[in-house]
Motif scaffolding. Structure first.
Motif, PDB file in Angstrom:
ATOM      1  N   MET A  23      -2.269  10.595   0.860  1.00  0.00           N
ATOM      2  CA  MET A  23      -2.334   9.148   0.775  1.00  0.00           C
ATOM      3  C   MET A  23      -2.292   8.569   2.186  1.00  0.00           C
ATOM      4  SD  MET A  23      -0.504   6.007   0.789  1.00  0.00           S
ATOM      5  CE  MET A  23       1.183   6.457   0.796  1.00  0.00           C
ATOM      6  N   GLN A  24      -3.122   7.580   2.409  1.00  0.00           N
ATOM      7  CA  GLN A  24      -3.195   6.904   3.711  1.00  0.00           C
ATOM      8  C   GLN A  24      -3.002   5.409   3.473  1.00  0.00           C
ATOM      9  OE1 GLN A  24      -3.121   6.343   7.259  1.00  0.00           O
ATOM     10  NE2 GLN A  24      -4.331   8.201   7.207  1.00  0.00           N
ATOM     11  N   LEU A  25      -2.156   4.778   4.245  1.00  0.00           N
ATOM     12  CA  LEU A  25      -1.968   3.341   4.145  1.00  0.00           C
ATOM     13  C   LEU A  25      -3.036   2.648   4.983  1.00  0.00           C
ATOM     14  CD1 LEU A  25       0.028   1.560   2.640  1.00  0.00           C
ATOM     15  CD2 LEU A  25       1.349   1.395   4.739  1.00  0.00           C
ATOM     16  N   VAL A  26      -3.794   1.753   4.357  1.00  0.00           N
ATOM     17  CA  VAL A  26      -4.844   0.981   5.041  1.00  0.00           C
ATOM     18  C   VAL A  26      -4.476  -0.480   4.857  1.00  0.00           C
ATOM     19  CG1 VAL A  26      -7.294   0.440   5.163  1.00  0.00           C
ATOM     20  CG2 VAL A  26      -6.568   2.773   4.613  1.00  0.00           C
ATOM     21  N   GLY A  27      -4.069  -1.111   5.958  1.00  0.00           N
ATOM     22  CA  GLY A  27      -3.470  -2.436   5.813  1.00  0.00           C
ATOM     23  C   GLY A  27      -2.198  -2.252   5.002  1.00  0.00           C
ATOM     24  N   GLU A  28      -2.087  -2.982   3.915  1.00  0.00           N
ATOM     25  CA  GLU A  28      -0.921  -2.828   3.028  1.00  0.00           C
ATOM     26  C   GLU A  28      -1.252  -2.033   1.770  1.00  0.00           C
ATOM     27  OE1 GLU A  28      -0.974  -6.883   0.464  1.00  0.00           O
ATOM     28  OE2 GLU A  28      -0.504  -7.141   2.584  1.00  0.00           O
ATOM     29  N   HIS A  29      -2.446  -1.441   1.723  1.00  0.00           N
ATOM     30  CA  HIS A  29      -2.923  -0.766   0.527  1.00  0.00           C
ATOM     31  C   HIS A  29      -2.933   0.755   0.688  1.00  0.00           C
ATOM     32  CE1 HIS A  29      -4.293  -4.691  -0.858  1.00  0.00           C
ATOM     33  NE2 HIS A  29      -4.783  -4.852   0.359  1.00  0.00           N
ATOM     34  N   PRO A  30      -2.292   1.486  -0.228  1.00  0.00           N
ATOM     35  CA  PRO A  30      -2.413   2.935  -0.208  1.00  0.00           C
ATOM     36  C   PRO A  30      -3.793   3.367  -0.699  1.00  0.00           C
ATOM     37  CG  PRO A  30      -0.850   2.224  -1.906  1.00  0.00           C
ATOM     38  CD  PRO A  30      -1.358   1.009  -1.226  1.00  0.00           C
ATOM     39  N   VAL A  31      -4.384   4.329  -0.028  1.00  0.00           N
ATOM     40  CA  VAL A  31      -5.681   4.878  -0.413  1.00  0.00           C
ATOM     41  C   VAL A  31      -5.471   6.377  -0.631  1.00  0.00           C
ATOM     42  CG1 VAL A  31      -8.089   5.238   0.261  1.00  0.00           C
ATOM     43  CG2 VAL A  31      -6.926   3.123   0.903  1.00  0.00           C
ATOM     44  N   GLY A  82      -6.827  10.321  -1.848  1.00  0.00           N
ATOM     45  CA  GLY A  82      -8.003  11.177  -1.761  1.00  0.00           C
ATOM     46  C   GLY A  82      -7.743  12.380  -0.884  1.00  0.00           C
ATOM     47  N   LEU A  83      -8.842  13.013  -0.478  1.00  0.00           N
ATOM     48  CA  LEU A  83      -8.769  14.211   0.348  1.00  0.00           C
ATOM     49  C   LEU A  83      -9.105  13.880   1.794  1.00  0.00           C
ATOM     50  CD1 LEU A  83     -10.604  16.707  -2.023  1.00  0.00           C
ATOM     51  CD2 LEU A  83      -8.141  16.431  -1.707  1.00  0.00           C
ATOM     52  N   GLU A  84      -8.162  14.163   2.685  1.00  0.00           N
ATOM     53  CA  GLU A  84      -8.354  13.949   4.122  1.00  0.00           C
ATOM     54  C   GLU A  84      -8.743  12.505   4.437  1.00  0.00           C
ATOM     55  OE1 GLU A  84     -10.861  17.024   5.858  1.00  0.00           O
ATOM     56  OE2 GLU A  84     -10.148  18.437   4.352  1.00  0.00           O
ATOM     57  N   VAL A  85      -8.076  11.547   3.825  1.00  0.00           N
ATOM     58  CA  VAL A  85      -8.361  10.129   4.052  1.00  0.00           C
ATOM     59  C   VAL A  85      -7.827   9.722   5.416  1.00  0.00           C
ATOM     60  CG1 VAL A  85      -8.025   7.784   3.188  1.00  0.00           C
ATOM     61  CG2 VAL A  85      -8.210   9.694   1.572  1.00  0.00           C
ATOM     62  N   ASP A  86      -8.695   9.087   6.215  1.00  0.00           N
ATOM     63  CA  ASP A  86      -8.250   8.635   7.533  1.00  0.00           C
ATOM     64  C   ASP A  86      -7.832   7.163   7.475  1.00  0.00           C
ATOM     65  OD1 ASP A  86     -10.535   6.997   7.835  1.00  0.00           O
ATOM     66  OD2 ASP A  86     -11.439   8.247   9.381  1.00  0.00           O
ATOM     67  N   SER A  87      -7.479   6.606   8.603  1.00  0.00           N
ATOM     68  CA  SER A  87      -6.941   5.244   8.661  1.00  0.00           C
ATOM     69  C   SER A  87      -7.975   4.165   8.349  1.00  0.00           C
ATOM     70  CB  SER A  87      -6.322   4.986  10.035  1.00  0.00           C
ATOM     71  OG  SER A  87      -7.339   5.073  11.040  1.00  0.00           O
ATOM     72  N   GLU A  88      -9.256   4.550   8.219  1.00  0.00           N
ATOM     73  CA  GLU A  88     -10.301   3.578   7.871  1.00  0.00           C
ATOM     74  C   GLU A  88     -10.999   3.952   6.553  1.00  0.00           C
ATOM     75  OE1 GLU A  88     -12.808   3.073  11.371  1.00  0.00           O
ATOM     76  OE2 GLU A  88     -11.463   1.465  12.019  1.00  0.00           O
ATOM     77  N   THR A  89     -10.357   4.737   5.733  1.00  0.00           N
ATOM     78  CA  THR A  89     -10.789   5.139   4.387  1.00  0.00           C
ATOM     79  C   THR A  89     -11.882   6.197   4.339  1.00  0.00           C
ATOM     80  OG1 THR A  89     -12.464   3.433   3.885  1.00  0.00           O
ATOM     81  CG2 THR A  89     -10.159   2.861   3.450  1.00  0.00           C
ATOM     82  N   ARG A  90     -12.231   6.798   5.463  1.00  0.00           N
ATOM     83  CA  ARG A  90     -13.167   7.922   5.391  1.00  0.00           C
ATOM     84  C   ARG A  90     -12.437   9.089   4.737  1.00  0.00           C
ATOM     85  NH1 ARG A  90     -13.350   5.853  10.371  1.00  0.00           N
ATOM     86  NH2 ARG A  90     -15.196   4.610  10.847  1.00  0.00           N
TER      87      ARG A  90
END
Length: 110
Positions: free
Chosen positions: A1-9, A11-19
């Motif tokens: 899980m990666q936090l992007v802004g205030e939203h958790p995203v 997936g697999l290998e999610v970076d700070s910009e949702t890639r």
């Protein structure tokens, strides 16, 4: 899980910009919220990999709620705002991958 802004995203290998592991070009900076779990994922393949249930697309009757996330600035937008965006974030003008529109049936009810 990666936090992007205030939203958790998720997936697999999610970076700070949702890639993610599946889509990681400069323009792959969008995550979609799924109706089944209320979670953002960079792609349906990530949902399939980490969720314990089948993906359910965002329904038309919820198009007034945020369901698309810009990975560049963390802004959440509604489906109509995304669809009308001309492949650019309406908040920060970052370019989105125009190829995402070829796969909208996995994310947004048509």
């Amino acid at each position: 899980m990666q936090l992007v802004g205030e939203h958790p995203v998720y997936g697999l290998e999610v970076d700070s910009e949702t890639r993610c592991q599946h889509y990681h070009t400069e323009r792959d900076v969008v995550a979609f919220r799924f109706d089944c779990c209320e979670r953002y994922y960079p792609c349906v393949r990530c949902h399939e990999a980490v969720a314990d249930h089948e993906a359910v697309v965002w329904p038309r009757e919820r198009f007034d709620e945020p369901s698309v996330l810009c990975g560049a600035c963390g802004a959440a937008m509604t489906a109509p705002a995304y669809l009308d965006s001309d492949s650019r974030c309406p908040n920060c003008e970052t370019a989105f991958n125009p190829g995402c529109t070829d796969h909208l049936e996995y994310y947004l009810e048509r």
